[in-house]
Scaffold this motif. Structure first.
Motif, PDB file in Angstrom:
ATOM      1  N   HIS A  50       0.975  -1.258  -0.155  1.00  0.00           N
ATOM      2  CA  HIS A  50      -0.063   0.016  -0.195  1.00  0.00           C
ATOM      3  C   HIS A  50       0.989   1.389   0.237  1.00  0.00           C
ATOM      4  O   HIS A  50       2.175   1.248   0.599  1.00  0.00           O
ATOM      5  N   LYS A  51       0.348   2.295  -0.608  1.00  0.00           N
ATOM      6  CA  LYS A  51       1.339   3.310  -0.505  1.00  0.00           C
ATOM      7  C   LYS A  51       1.938   3.716   0.607  1.00  0.00           C
ATOM      8  O   LYS A  51       0.280   3.773   2.209  1.00  0.00           O
ATOM      9  N   ARG A  52       2.343   4.276   1.136  1.00  0.00           N
ATOM     10  CA  ARG A  52       2.932   5.080   2.409  1.00  0.00           C
ATOM     11  C   ARG A  52       4.048   3.916   2.832  1.00  0.00           C
ATOM     12  O   ARG A  52       4.425   4.011   4.043  1.00  0.00           O
ATOM     13  N   GLU A  53       3.640   2.608   3.062  1.00  0.00           N
ATOM     14  CA  GLU A  53       3.818   1.658   3.304  1.00  0.00           C
ATOM     15  C   GLU A  53       5.593   1.305   3.715  1.00  0.00           C
ATOM     16  O   GLU A  53       6.573   1.915   3.080  1.00  0.00           O
ATOM     17  N   PHE A  54       6.102   1.092   4.363  1.00  0.00           N
ATOM     18  CA  PHE A  54       7.625   0.731   4.488  1.00  0.00           C
ATOM     19  C   PHE A  54       7.308  -0.981   3.940  1.00  0.00           C
ATOM     20  O   PHE A  54       7.267  -1.961   6.133  1.00  0.00           O
ATOM     21  N   ILE A  55       7.791  -2.208   4.115  1.00  0.00           N
ATOM     22  CA  ILE A  55       7.709  -2.893   4.032  1.00  0.00           C
ATOM     23  C   ILE A  55       9.350  -3.552   3.983  1.00  0.00           C
ATOM     24  O   ILE A  55       9.974  -2.787   3.267  1.00  0.00           O
ATOM     25  N   CYS A  56      10.120  -4.347   4.732  1.00  0.00           N
ATOM     26  CA  CYS A  56      11.069  -5.259   4.600  1.00  0.00           C
ATOM     27  C   CYS A  56      11.054  -6.463   4.203  1.00  0.00           C
ATOM     28  O   CYS A  56       9.765  -6.880   4.699  1.00  0.00           O
ATOM     29  N   VAL A  57      11.842  -7.138   3.181  1.00  0.00           N
ATOM     30  CA  VAL A  57      11.904  -8.407   1.963  1.00  0.00           C
ATOM     31  C   VAL A  57      13.178  -9.083   3.464  1.00  0.00           C
ATOM     32  O   VAL A  57      13.843  -9.217   2.979  1.00  0.00           O
ATOM     33  N   ILE A  58      12.495 -10.440   3.810  1.00  0.00           N
ATOM     34  CA  ILE A  58      13.467 -10.986   4.107  1.00  0.00           C
ATOM     35  C   ILE A  58      14.003 -12.780   3.821  1.00  0.00           C
ATOM     36  O   ILE A  58      12.539 -12.853   3.275  1.00  0.00           O
ATOM     37  N   GLY A  59      14.785 -13.250   4.255  1.00  0.00           N
ATOM     38  CA  GLY A  59      14.720 -14.548   3.737  1.00  0.00           C
ATOM     39  C   GLY A  59      15.737 -15.117   3.861  1.00  0.00           C
ATOM     40  O   GLY A  59      17.297 -14.766   3.942  1.00  0.00           O
ATOM     41  N   PRO A  60      16.391 -16.265   3.813  1.00  0.00           N
ATOM     42  CA  PRO A  60      17.604 -16.705   3.687  1.00  0.00           C
ATOM     43  C   PRO A  60      18.268 -16.630   2.554  1.00  0.00           C
ATOM     44  O   PRO A  60      17.532 -16.392   1.671  1.00  0.00           O
ATOM     45  N   SER A  61      19.519 -17.339   2.396  1.00  0.00           N
ATOM     46  CA  SER A  61      20.381 -16.693   1.377  1.00  0.00           C
ATOM     47  C   SER A  61      19.507 -17.272   0.215  1.00  0.00           C
ATOM     48  O   SER A  61      19.160 -18.734   0.226  1.00  0.00           O
ATOM     49  N   GLY A  62      19.558 -17.155  -1.490  1.00  0.00           N
ATOM     50  CA  GLY A  62      19.342 -17.615  -2.454  1.00  0.00           C
ATOM     51  C   GLY A  62      17.802 -18.110  -2.176  1.00  0.00           C
ATOM     52  O   GLY A  62      17.330 -18.580  -3.003  1.00  0.00           O
ATOM     53  N   CYS A  63      16.959 -16.990  -1.628  1.00  0.00           N
ATOM     54  CA  CYS A  63      14.711 -17.229  -1.589  1.00  0.00           C
ATOM     55  C   CYS A  63      14.500 -16.200  -2.630  1.00  0.00           C
ATOM     56  O   CYS A  63      13.177 -16.539  -2.243  1.00  0.00           O
ATOM     57  N   PHE A 209      12.877  -2.683   1.405  1.00  0.00           N
ATOM     58  CA  PHE A 209      14.043  -2.956   1.947  1.00  0.00           C
ATOM     59  C   PHE A 209      14.283  -3.943   1.894  1.00  0.00           C
ATOM     60  O   PHE A 209      14.024  -5.176   2.904  1.00  0.00           O
ATOM     61  N   VAL A 210      15.310  -4.732   1.557  1.00  0.00           N
ATOM     62  CA  VAL A 210      15.249  -5.966   1.448  1.00  0.00           C
ATOM     63  C   VAL A 210      16.862  -6.043   2.029  1.00  0.00           C
ATOM     64  O   VAL A 210      17.549  -5.454   2.989  1.00  0.00           O
ATOM     65  N   THR A 211      17.035  -7.307   3.111  1.00  0.00           N
ATOM     66  CA  THR A 211      17.624  -7.108   4.336  1.00  0.00           C
ATOM     67  C   THR A 211      18.422  -8.600   5.246  1.00  0.00           C
ATOM     68  O   THR A 211      16.940  -9.780   4.619  1.00  0.00           O
ATOM     69  N   HIS A 212      18.813  -8.557   5.619  1.00  0.00           N
ATOM     70  CA  HIS A 212      19.027 -10.071   6.354  1.00  0.00           C
ATOM     71  C   HIS A 212      19.651  -9.602   7.581  1.00  0.00           C
ATOM     72  O   HIS A 212      19.027 -11.160   8.140  1.00  0.00           O
ATOM     73  N   ASP A 213      19.470  -9.015   7.545  1.00  0.00           N
ATOM     74  CA  ASP A 213      19.277  -8.746   9.401  1.00  0.00           C
ATOM     75  C   ASP A 213      18.112  -7.757   9.679  1.00  0.00           C
ATOM     76  O   ASP A 213      17.517  -7.179   9.823  1.00  0.00           O
ATOM     77  N   MET A 214      17.595  -8.899  11.491  1.00  0.00           N
ATOM     78  CA  MET A 214      16.629  -9.147  11.388  1.00  0.00           C
ATOM     79  C   MET A 214      16.102  -8.167  12.679  1.00  0.00           C
ATOM     80  O   MET A 214      14.814  -7.285  12.775  1.00  0.00           O
ATOM     81  N   ASP A 215      17.325  -7.619  13.500  1.00  0.00           N
ATOM     82  CA  ASP A 215      16.917  -6.373  14.447  1.00  0.00           C
ATOM     83  C   ASP A 215      16.103  -4.802  13.242  1.00  0.00           C
ATOM     84  O   ASP A 215      15.589  -4.105  13.405  1.00  0.00           O
ATOM     85  N   GLU A 216      17.111  -5.071  11.954  1.00  0.00           N
ATOM     86  CA  GLU A 216      16.746  -4.051  11.035  1.00  0.00           C
ATOM     87  C   GLU A 216      15.068  -3.676  10.457  1.00  0.00           C
ATOM     88  O   GLU A 216      15.010  -2.892  10.522  1.00  0.00           O
ATOM     89  N   ALA A 217      15.467  -5.312  10.205  1.00  0.00           N
ATOM     90  CA  ALA A 217      13.794  -5.404   9.641  1.00  0.00           C
ATOM     91  C   ALA A 217      12.926  -4.649  10.247  1.00  0.00           C
ATOM     92  O   ALA A 217      11.478  -4.434   9.894  1.00  0.00           O
ATOM     93  N   ILE A 218      13.026  -5.986  12.071  1.00  0.00           N
ATOM     94  CA  ILE A 218      11.877  -5.108  12.744  1.00  0.00           C
ATOM     95  C   ILE A 218      11.693  -3.047  13.301  1.00  0.00           C
ATOM     96  O   ILE A 218      10.775  -3.258  12.751  1.00  0.00           O
TER      97      ILE A 218
END
Length: 294
Positions: A50-63, A209-218
């Protein structure tokens, strides 16, 4: 979960879902072929942002995290399904989708100001207008003293601030960020996370925002999209029900730790299956006689 009188998570997310859908993936799949081998990197992804959302995408390497961001940016064609911005199919790169990578992608031969001016000039703005717009964004990111410096004269955090300004000067609808703070030291990374949250609160932008850092995503996200690999599918979408604006004290709270445990389990439960080589790492033979107690 109601943290205070001011913040009601249910109400917060209800407001988000009432906003227009800015990006929609419908059965989006991406297949990579190498010789006769095919690998499905994204498999039938259905997602509404949705408009103005902040979405983080996480997952294991190669996902397929980075693959997804490259497809949204229009840098890679996709195999099947659809991906739409404001109901229009993505057919290639566009200034309405700005991109910031982990690697520093500034033009080394251009100054800070010239780097930020590049997009408006490409869109046909006059030199004077491009310069005025660039200056405005250089001020917003706090680098006015450095506008005539070249990238090699800047620290990593400064380079990423310039990269963010270069993307935002085009007034994109969506800002895509692929592990943009991954190469920064922890202190600089925190400052950049805070700066990004402030920017997002104050401008009309949707961030993926793509990250593998849990703290950053939350810390950053409204919702976290957790992907699983082989093939890359959405495992779960998590609403981050922590009040905004957020600060780093949140990391110590029970709510934050509960979310982190859940996200951690989602991502890491699969990693041993993905890389069987990790299961039987060899014993390292002793190669030095210096000290048996080392």
């Amino acid at each position: 979960m109601n943290h205070s009188n001011e913040y009601d998570a249910k109400e917060y997310f209800q407001k988000i879902y009432e906003r227009p859908v800015i990006l929609e993936a419908k059965q989006l799949s991406q297949v990579f072929k190498h010789d006769k081998i095919e690998r499905t990197v994204l498999n039938k992804i259905d997602l509404k942002i949705h408009k103005r959302e902040f979405i983080c995408v996480i997952g294991p390497s190669g996902c397929g995290k980075s693959t997804f961001s490259r497809v949204v940016a229009g840098l890679d064609p996709y195999h099947s399904g659809e991906i739409l911005v404001d109901g229009e199919k993505i057919t290639g790169p566009s200034p309405e989708r700005g991109m910031v990578f982990q690697g520093y992608t500034l033009f080394p031969w251009k100054t800070v100001k010239e780097n930020v001016m590049f997009g408006p000039l490409m869109k046909g703005a006059s030199n004077a207008l491009a310069e005025a717009n660039a200056r405005e964004w250089i001020n917003i990111i706090g680098l006015e003293k450095y506008e005539n410096q070249y990238p090699h004269q800047l620290s990593g955090g400064m380079k990423q601030r310039v990269a963010i300004a270069r993307a935002l000067v085009n007034e994109p609808k969506i800002l895509l960020m692929d592990e943009p703070f991954g190469a920064l030291d922890p202190h600089t990374r925190q400052k950049m996370q805070k700066h990004l949250m402030d920017l997002w609160q104050n401008i009309d932008i949707t961030i993926i925002f793509v990250t593998h850092d849990m703290d950053e995503a939350i810390l950053l996200a409204d919702r976290i999209v957790a992907l699983k690999a082989n093939p890359g599918e959405i495992k779960e979408i998590i609403e981050v029900d922590l009040p905004r604006p957020r600060n780093f004290d949140l990391i110590q709270t029970a709510e934050f730790k509960r979310l982190k445990e859940h996200v951690n389990h989602l991502v890491h439960a699969q990693e041993d299956e993905l890389d069987p080589a990790l299961e039987d790492l060899p014993k390292i033979p002793r190669m030095t006689q210096i000290s048996a107690n080392k």
